[in-house]
Design a protein around this motif. Structure first.
Motif, PDB file in Angstrom:
ATOM      1  N   GLY A  68      -9.513   7.810  -8.061  1.00  0.00           N
ATOM      2  CA  GLY A  68      -8.758   7.857  -9.220  1.00  0.00           C
ATOM      3  C   GLY A  68      -7.543   8.621  -9.023  1.00  0.00           C
ATOM      4  N   GLY A  69      -6.986   9.135  -7.897  1.00  0.00           N
ATOM      5  CA  GLY A  69      -5.726   9.751  -7.711  1.00  0.00           C
ATOM      6  C   GLY A  69      -6.019  11.027  -8.065  1.00  0.00           C
ATOM      7  N   PHE A  70      -4.732  11.818  -8.532  1.00  0.00           N
ATOM      8  CA  PHE A  70      -4.802  13.257  -8.598  1.00  0.00           C
ATOM      9  C   PHE A  70      -4.421  13.811  -9.849  1.00  0.00           C
ATOM     10  N   PRO A  71      -4.784  13.224 -11.004  1.00  0.00           N
ATOM     11  CA  PRO A  71      -4.200  13.966 -12.361  1.00  0.00           C
ATOM     12  C   PRO A  71      -4.548  15.195 -12.725  1.00  0.00           C
ATOM     13  N   THR A  87      -0.975   2.252   2.215  1.00  0.00           N
ATOM     14  CA  THR A  87      -1.553   1.069   2.965  1.00  0.00           C
ATOM     15  C   THR A  87      -0.897   0.161   3.172  1.00  0.00           C
ATOM     16  N   ASP A  88      -1.540  -0.838   3.718  1.00  0.00           N
ATOM     17  CA  ASP A  88      -0.787  -2.240   4.121  1.00  0.00           C
ATOM     18  C   ASP A  88      -1.326  -3.392   3.042  1.00  0.00           C
ATOM     19  N   ALA A  89      -1.093  -4.389   3.299  1.00  0.00           N
ATOM     20  CA  ALA A  89      -1.337  -5.713   2.347  1.00  0.00           C
ATOM     21  C   ALA A  89      -2.943  -5.811   2.306  1.00  0.00           C
ATOM     22  N   CYS A  90      -3.599  -5.380   2.922  1.00  0.00           N
ATOM     23  CA  CYS A  90      -5.207  -5.405   3.310  1.00  0.00           C
ATOM     24  C   CYS A  90      -5.902  -4.240   2.625  1.00  0.00           C
ATOM     25  N   ALA A  91      -4.993  -3.385   2.343  1.00  0.00           N
ATOM     26  CA  ALA A  91      -5.836  -2.306   1.418  1.00  0.00           C
ATOM     27  C   ALA A  91      -6.275  -1.017   2.573  1.00  0.00           C
ATOM     28  N   ARG A  92      -5.944  -1.210   3.802  1.00  0.00           N
ATOM     29  CA  ARG A  92      -6.093  -0.423   4.934  1.00  0.00           C
ATOM     30  C   ARG A  92      -5.277   0.790   4.910  1.00  0.00           C
ATOM     31  N   ALA A  93      -5.840   1.994   5.001  1.00  0.00           N
ATOM     32  CA  ALA A  93      -5.125   3.243   4.890  1.00  0.00           C
ATOM     33  C   ALA A  93      -4.208   3.301   6.309  1.00  0.00           C
ATOM     34  N   LEU A  94      -3.056   3.899   5.953  1.00  0.00           N
ATOM     35  CA  LEU A  94      -2.042   3.824   7.399  1.00  0.00           C
ATOM     36  C   LEU A  94      -1.901   5.194   7.686  1.00  0.00           C
ATOM     37  N   ASP A  95      -1.853   5.448   9.051  1.00  0.00           N
ATOM     38  CA  ASP A  95      -1.166   6.717   9.565  1.00  0.00           C
ATOM     39  C   ASP A  95       0.180   7.053   9.597  1.00  0.00           C
ATOM     40  N   GLU A  96       0.557   8.224  10.129  1.00  0.00           N
ATOM     41  CA  GLU A  96       2.020   8.691   9.768  1.00  0.00           C
ATOM     42  C   GLU A  96       2.826   7.548  10.829  1.00  0.00           C
ATOM     43  N   HIS A  97       2.472   6.771  11.467  1.00  0.00           N
ATOM     44  CA  HIS A  97       3.036   5.784  12.380  1.00  0.00           C
ATOM     45  C   HIS A  97       3.020   4.497  11.815  1.00  0.00           C
ATOM     46  N   GLY A  98       2.292   4.379  10.565  1.00  0.00           N
ATOM     47  CA  GLY A  98       2.302   3.077   9.866  1.00  0.00           C
ATOM     48  C   GLY A  98       1.215   2.189  10.265  1.00  0.00           C
ATOM     49  N   ALA A  99       0.150   2.916  11.398  1.00  0.00           N
ATOM     50  CA  ALA A  99      -0.751   2.010  11.859  1.00  0.00           C
ATOM     51  C   ALA A  99      -2.139   2.123  11.055  1.00  0.00           C
ATOM     52  N   PRO A 100      -2.839   1.051  10.934  1.00  0.00           N
ATOM     53  CA  PRO A 100      -4.201   1.124  10.149  1.00  0.00           C
ATOM     54  C   PRO A 100      -5.063   2.195  10.896  1.00  0.00           C
ATOM     55  N   ILE A 101      -5.683   2.944   9.879  1.00  0.00           N
ATOM     56  CA  ILE A 101      -6.859   3.921  10.367  1.00  0.00           C
ATOM     57  C   ILE A 101      -8.049   2.980  10.293  1.00  0.00           C
ATOM     58  N   PRO A 102      -8.886   2.882  11.512  1.00  0.00           N
ATOM     59  CA  PRO A 102     -10.015   1.854  11.588  1.00  0.00           C
ATOM     60  C   PRO A 102     -10.811   2.190  10.576  1.00  0.00           C
ATOM     61  N   GLY A 103     -11.621   1.650   9.695  1.00  0.00           N
ATOM     62  CA  GLY A 103     -12.539   1.753   8.884  1.00  0.00           C
ATOM     63  C   GLY A 103     -12.307   2.509   7.529  1.00  0.00           C
ATOM     64  N   LEU A 104     -11.066   2.623   7.146  1.00  0.00           N
ATOM     65  CA  LEU A 104     -10.668   3.218   5.901  1.00  0.00           C
ATOM     66  C   LEU A 104      -9.550   2.607   5.226  1.00  0.00           C
ATOM     67  N   PHE A 105     -10.152   2.344   3.865  1.00  0.00           N
ATOM     68  CA  PHE A 105      -9.323   1.619   2.879  1.00  0.00           C
ATOM     69  C   PHE A 105      -9.040   2.578   1.600  1.00  0.00           C
ATOM     70  N   ALA A 106      -8.153   2.081   0.783  1.00  0.00           N
ATOM     71  CA  ALA A 106      -7.744   2.801  -0.174  1.00  0.00           C
ATOM     72  C   ALA A 106      -7.413   1.861  -1.512  1.00  0.00           C
ATOM     73  N   VAL A 107      -7.794   2.058  -2.416  1.00  0.00           N
ATOM     74  CA  VAL A 107      -7.752   0.982  -3.580  1.00  0.00           C
ATOM     75  C   VAL A 107      -7.389   1.807  -5.103  1.00  0.00           C
ATOM     76  N   GLY A 108      -7.099   1.153  -6.010  1.00  0.00           N
ATOM     77  CA  GLY A 108      -6.911   1.841  -7.303  1.00  0.00           C
ATOM     78  C   GLY A 108      -5.817   2.862  -7.249  1.00  0.00           C
ATOM     79  N   ASN A 109      -5.873   4.122  -8.077  1.00  0.00           N
ATOM     80  CA  ASN A 109      -4.923   5.103  -7.883  1.00  0.00           C
ATOM     81  C   ASN A 109      -5.031   6.024  -6.673  1.00  0.00           C
TER      82      ASN A 109
END
Length: 596
Positions: free
Chosen positions: A270-273, A508-530
């Motif tokens: 839910g993000g950081f409100p 994230t990328d179009a697969c909802a995979r979280a990206l590191d500082e180089h824009g590469a997917p972090i294996p096994g980690l996804f982020a959705v919503g806020n």
């Protein structure tokens, strides 16, 4: 505190709002073993307090209503609204997959929608739609949840009627017209009597609407799909093997438990409100992190972003706006704290006007809540505090209410006594109470009244757009959003900066995979919503642009985790237990559930 034996699953979802539950339900429907952990005692997050609308262009309900548009029209609108000729690849994926998500949930789960065929986009820019791009959850009977109804977050108390949710449109209009229409009086009476019965028998309302209905339907779908749901279970840290995220260490009933997720972890917190440190960094109007009052649940403190950052994910800091701004008023609670009442509805009704301390208007009051706050920030000079006053006359307050102060038949004395509502027989006296420039306020309202009676607002063109008209009073003329303020006593409520949620999230990328500082997917980690960085780049083109992309990318993340293809592509590109995910296709059980 000790560590008990680990739990095993395929997918671990952290957070129980609509986006997280969408991921959980989709993954379970595809044959995966899913655990959802929620740190709060109740399920639903901000989604359970929301209006429940999703912005999904070209959705199947609109098509059934005869509203058929080319995909390019949505692209044109978003290019204009996002001020970019090239759309984020995630936007393209959302536009393509959103209708499929709606169809999936309608066909295979308890989630059912109704069409917003008359709900226009916020702005009349090129490519906008007069309706058909929105859907909302159908009302739901909470009794179908059995004992799990006690785990569903209740509607936001300051905007509900003794815990009874009221939906927009016909439902709300019946309550507003109960004094004028016998049929509306009968409708409202039946709703109130049913609610009273539910309170007596169940301790809460059972006729669920808006976001409460959406979460209830997702929750029932999760239960039907054998998703394991754990409340009061905060995540303490993510587990890794090298670069890959393998699960999480959670706390439950004084024990630390390791949850091992074979496929991956989905962050949906839910993000950081209510994360004051991050607010101080990203909100220019809140340098101490305390000058902002979000209407989101207090438990949304940025856990997902911190967890993502702990394994190398990055939070965006370059958005047009870091949050979905909304004007809120401060409602004091019995514990000494404050809740934010979001002013989403009455601003657009006849008989209301907004001014700053100088007594001058600064905005089209009937525009979206986000636009209202953007105009306030722009009008606030250096060193000034962004705040405004929403003012109405007696007729408007009695018909529509003013923020937390309810309309007829509820008296206003309590709200005045508690310092929430300001009330005076004349505009001059009201201005003195509020510290507003009295002469300028009189001049402002005098000029406003002249235009309102002619149905015209020369300053801000209020009531001219389709969105303004939809937010106004259909029975009022000549302009459904404009009405003069003439009948005393007059009322005012102080509005301060707030939000419905945050936009800045994990890249994230179009697969909802979280990206590191180089824009590469972090294996096994996804982020959705806020927890996912806004695909709208911090812009707010229409209602439902949080829940729409949120549920769509929850659906996409689950398909990726199941090794499914989207648009003919194996999207995961990951390894699971040393094997490529393209070998981890949905189970036979999952295929059978989907009729494949």
């Amino acid at each position: 505190m000790y560590i008990s034996d680990p739990l095993l699953c395929d997918v671990l979802v952290v957070g129980s709002g609509a986006s997280g539950l969408a991921a959980a339900v989709t993954a379970a429907q595809l044959g995966l073993d899913v655990i959802v952990v929620e740190k709060e005692p109740q399920l639903g997050g901000t989604s359970a307090w929301s209006g429940g609308w999703l912005w999904i262009p070209r959705n199947p309900l609109a098509i059934a209503d005869g509203i058929v548009e080319d995909l390019e029209q949505s692209r044109i609108y978003l290019r204009h609204e996002l001020r970019s000729e090239v759309l984020d690849p995630r936007v393209e994926t959302f536009l393509e997959q959103g209708p499929k998500m709606v169809d999936f949930f309608q066909r295979h789960t308890e989630v059912q929608f109704f069409s917003g065929s008359k709900m226009p986009d916020f702005h009349a820019s090129e490519g906008h739609a007069k309706g058909g791009r929105s859907v909302c959850a159908q009302p739901y009977d909470g009794r179908r949840l059995g004992s799990w109804i006690n785990k569903l977050r209740r509607p936001l108390d300051v905007i509900s009627l003794t815990g009874m949710g009221i939906a927009g449109g016909a439902d709300l209009n019946h309550f507003l017209n109960a004094r004028q229409s016998p049929s509306s009086l009968l409708y409202a009476s039946k709703r109130l009597l049913r609610h009273a019965r539910d309170l007596l028998c169940h301790g809460r309302g059972m006729h669920l609407v808006n976001g409460n209905a959406l979460v209830a339907r997702l929750l029932k779908s999760a239960l039907d799909s054998k998703v394991r749901l754990l409340t009061d279970t905060p995540v303490r840290e993510l587990l890794r093997d090298g670069e890959r995220v393998l699960g999480a260490r959670v706390e439950s009933a004084g024990r630390l438990i390791e949850i091992r997720a074979r496929r991956g972890v989905v962050l949906a917190c839910g993000g950081f409100p209510h994360d004051q440190q991050r607010i101080a960094r990203l909100f220019r109007h809140a340098p101490n992190g305390t000058e902002h009052l979000s209407a989101a649940p207090k438990g949304n403190t940025g856990d997902g972003l911190r967890l993502g950052e702990s394994v190398g994910a990055c939070v965006a800091s370059d958005l047009a706006h870091a949050a979905a701004w909304a004007p809120v008023s401060r409602v004091q609670r019995e514990d000494g704290g404050f809740s934010g009442f979001p002013h989403l509805m009455e601003r657009a009704k006849p008989g209301f006007i907004a001014v700053r301390q100088d007594g001058r208007r600064f905005v089209n009051e009937a525009d979206s809540y986000h636009d209202y706050m953007c105009a306030l920030f722009e009008a606030t000079g250096p060193g000034e505090t962004p705040m405004s006053w929403l003012i109405c006359d007696h007729h408007a307050q009695r018909r529509y209410g003013l923020g937390w102060s309810k309309p007829f038949p509820f008296p206003t004395a309590r709200y005045v006594r508690e310092g929430y509502l300001f009330k005076a027989p004349t505009l001059i006296e009201l201005a003195h109470q509020c510290g507003i420039d009295a002469q300028q306020l009189e001049a402002t309202i005098s000029a406003f009244n002249l235009g309102a009676e002619l149905g015209h607002d020369p300053l801000f063109q209020r009531g001219e757009s389709l969105y303004n008209k939809a937010q106004g009073e259909a029975l009022h003329g000549p302009n459904p959003s404009l009405g003069s303020l003439r009948q005393g006593p007059f009322y005012a409520v102080k509005l301060v900066p707030g939000s419905l949620g945050t936009f800045a999230g994990l890249d994230t990328d179009a697969c909802a995979r979280a990206l590191d500082e180089h824009g590469a997917p972090i294996p096994g980690l996804f982020a959705v919503g806020n927890d996912m960085n806004s695909i709208m780049n911090g812009n707010y083109p229409s209602g439902g642009i949080t829940l729409g992309p949120g549920m769509t990318f929850g659906y996409i993340a689950a398909r990726v985790l199941a090794g499914e293809t989207v648009d003919g592509r194996v999207l995961a590109g990951e390894t699971v237990d040393g094997k490529s995910t393209d070998q981890h296709v949905p189970s036979k059980e999952g295929k059978d559930r989907l009729g494949r």
